[in-house]
Design an enzyme around this catalytic site. Structure first.
Site, mmCIF file in Angstrom:
data_model
loop_
_atom_site.group_PDB
_atom_site.id
_atom_site.type_symbol
_atom_site.label_atom_id
_atom_site.label_comp_id
_atom_site.label_asym_id
_atom_site.label_seq_id
_atom_site.Cartn_x
_atom_site.Cartn_y
_atom_site.Cartn_z
ATOM 1 N N HIS A 34 0.849 -1.191 0.000
ATOM 2 C CA HIS A 34 0.000 0.000 0.000
ATOM 3 C C HIS A 34 0.884 1.240 0.000
ATOM 4 O O HIS A 34 2.115 1.130 -0.136
ATOM 5 C CB HIS A 34 -0.954 -0.029 1.200
ATOM 6 N N HIS A 37 4.004 1.288 2.248
ATOM 7 C CA HIS A 37 5.148 0.566 1.679
ATOM 8 C C HIS A 37 5.776 1.386 0.538
ATOM 9 O O HIS A 37 7.001 1.441 0.398
ATOM 10 C CB HIS A 37 4.703 -0.788 1.119
ATOM 11 N N GLN A 61 6.368 -14.877 13.208
ATOM 12 C CA GLN A 61 5.927 -13.708 13.978
ATOM 13 C C GLN A 61 4.419 -13.688 14.229
ATOM 14 O O GLN A 61 3.888 -12.710 14.751
ATOM 15 C CB GLN A 61 6.394 -12.416 13.308
ATOM 16 N N ASP A 150 5.166 1.142 12.993
ATOM 17 C CA ASP A 150 5.520 -0.001 13.845
ATOM 18 C C ASP A 150 6.733 0.422 14.689
ATOM 19 O O ASP A 150 7.855 -0.066 14.476
ATOM 20 C CB ASP A 150 5.824 -1.212 12.971
ATOM 21 N N GLN A 153 8.855 -2.136 16.625
ATOM 22 C CA GLN A 153 9.633 -2.937 15.665
ATOM 23 C C GLN A 153 10.854 -2.152 15.177
ATOM 24 O O GLN A 153 11.972 -2.681 15.121
ATOM 25 C CB GLN A 153 8.735 -3.297 14.481
ATOM 26 N N SER A 185 -2.641 0.427 6.735
ATOM 27 C CA SER A 185 -2.136 -0.877 7.152
ATOM 28 C C SER A 185 -2.760 -1.946 6.259
ATOM 29 O O SER A 185 -3.912 -1.802 5.836
ATOM 30 C CB SER A 185 -2.540 -1.128 8.614
HETATM 31 P P1 AMP Z 1 4.390 -4.926 6.864
HETATM 32 O O1 AMP Z 1 4.246 -5.381 5.442
HETATM 33 O O2 AMP Z 1 3.108 -4.525 7.489
HETATM 34 O O3 AMP Z 1 5.211 -5.882 7.685
HETATM 35 O O4 AMP Z 1 5.240 -3.592 6.816
HETATM 36 C C1 AMP Z 1 6.461 -3.503 6.147
HETATM 37 C C2 AMP Z 1 7.081 -2.173 6.457
HETATM 38 O O5 AMP Z 1 6.210 -1.123 6.046
HETATM 39 C C3 AMP Z 1 7.358 -1.957 7.962
HETATM 40 O O6 AMP Z 1 8.600 -1.294 8.100
HETATM 41 C C4 AMP Z 1 6.200 -1.074 8.363
HETATM 42 O O7 AMP Z 1 6.489 -0.266 9.486
HETATM 43 C C5 AMP Z 1 6.031 -0.219 7.122
HETATM 44 N N1 AMP Z 1 4.692 0.366 7.071
HETATM 45 C C6 AMP Z 1 3.505 -0.278 7.156
HETATM 46 N N2 AMP Z 1 2.485 0.614 7.121
HETATM 47 C C7 AMP Z 1 3.051 1.841 7.034
HETATM 48 C C8 AMP Z 1 2.537 3.174 6.966
HETATM 49 N N3 AMP Z 1 1.240 3.431 6.994
HETATM 50 N N4 AMP Z 1 3.411 4.194 6.889
HETATM 51 C C9 AMP Z 1 4.745 3.966 6.862
HETATM 52 N N5 AMP Z 1 5.296 2.741 6.913
HETATM 53 C C10 AMP Z 1 4.460 1.681 7.002
#
Ligand code: AMP
Length: 280
Positions: A34, A37, A61, A150, A153, A185
């Protein structure tokens, strides 16, 4: 755009890239890409000569009662987004490739893995730290980008890189939000229309907390109470935690002094959402 499904060819490509003196920027994700990312990818594009994206829904996880099996997966759409963002190589490993029979090593960033999301998600950050270190060893990045959404994290990965002397840099990227404030998200897809409306209370409560601080309220307890009350105004929300803590150590603060992080996690129906703000 190269697509690697196996570990060795990915690592060989990375080593060859580095041998040519090129810098690798890396964005690890679980897919269902999204705009959040995309922001990480666009920041990475500026920082490296080559941009690598990984897509791996990491079983380590997820807890037993969590959404590993139902987590959104859309390979073709993700590859189209990756291409659009100028990704040079996508790493799409299978679980068996990442964790072959006999796999038994884990990485734990001890103190930072105790508060906030951990009581509700035991073992989650152990799974995150383990997969991220493994991905770093495969992709060999010079920089890796992580979202501030996150926050816990992000701090765990920064600590891991520092403690284990990895020759790379972690770049934080601010949270990307929908126009109405909802932090983007992959899990927002689970929300019904009514639940999504209720989800706006998260960013609203963070803004109200900042307003309290602006009016010189420094008592963490009072701010937390207001945030909980705002969230619980809608019956659809069940609060997991509201915490005001030091943004680096994640230790709870009694008084809001610079810098302080306000972090929240809630269930809306079965969907768990998190959000945070650095109180100014
Ligand atoms: P995920 O696919 O949810 O594991 O996220 C992958 C990366 O994208 C992680 O570093 C998240 O913190 C980041 N991320 C997810 N959603 C957002 C967002 N809305 N804004 C900025 N970074 C994001």
């Amino acid at each position: 755009m190269k697509i690697f499904e196996s570990l060795q060819p990915m690592q060989a490509w990375s080593l060859a890239t580095k041998n040519r003196g090129e810098k690798i920027a890396f964005v690890p994700t679980m897919g269902a890409l999204h705009e959040g990312h995309a922001a990480l990818l666009s920041a990475g594009k500026k920082l490296g000569d080559k941009l690598v994206l990984s897509i791996f829904v990491n079983p380590l996880q997820f807890g037993l009662n969590e959404d590993f099996h139902s987590y959104p997966r859309d390979r073709e759409k993700d590859l189209a987004v990756a291409k659009n963002c100028g990704v040079d190589a996508v790493f799409l490993p299978t679980s068996i490739e990442m964790y072959p029979k006999g796999f038994q090593t884990a990485v734990e960033v001890e103190e930072l893995s105790k508060p906030l999301c951990s009581p509700c998600r035991p073992g989650h950050f152990r799974g995150v730290a383990t997969v991220v270190l493994k991905l770093f060893n495969i992709v060999q990045p010079d920089v890796a980008l992580f979202g501030e959404k996150d926050w816990q994290q992000l701090k765990i990965i920064q600590r891991l890189v520092h403690d284990l002397s990895l020759p790379m840099e972690i770049i934080p990227v601010p949270t990307v939000r929908e126009d109405d404030g909802l932090a983007i998200s992959s899990r927002n897809q689970y929300l019904t229309k009514e639940e999504r409306q209720a989800g706006l209370s998260l960013s609203l409560s963070l803004a109200k907390a900042q307003a309290m601080v602006d009016q010189r309220c420094k008592e963490a307890g009072a701010i937390i109470q207001m945030v909980k009350a705002t969230l619980e105004e809608t019956k659809k929300i069940k609060v997991d935690y509201v915490s005001i803590c030091h943004p680096e150590t994640l230790q709870e603060l009694q008084t809001v002094k610079k810098p302080a992080l306000l972090a929240i996690a809630c269930f809306i129906g079965k969907t768990r959402l998190i959000d945070n703000v650095l109180l100014k």
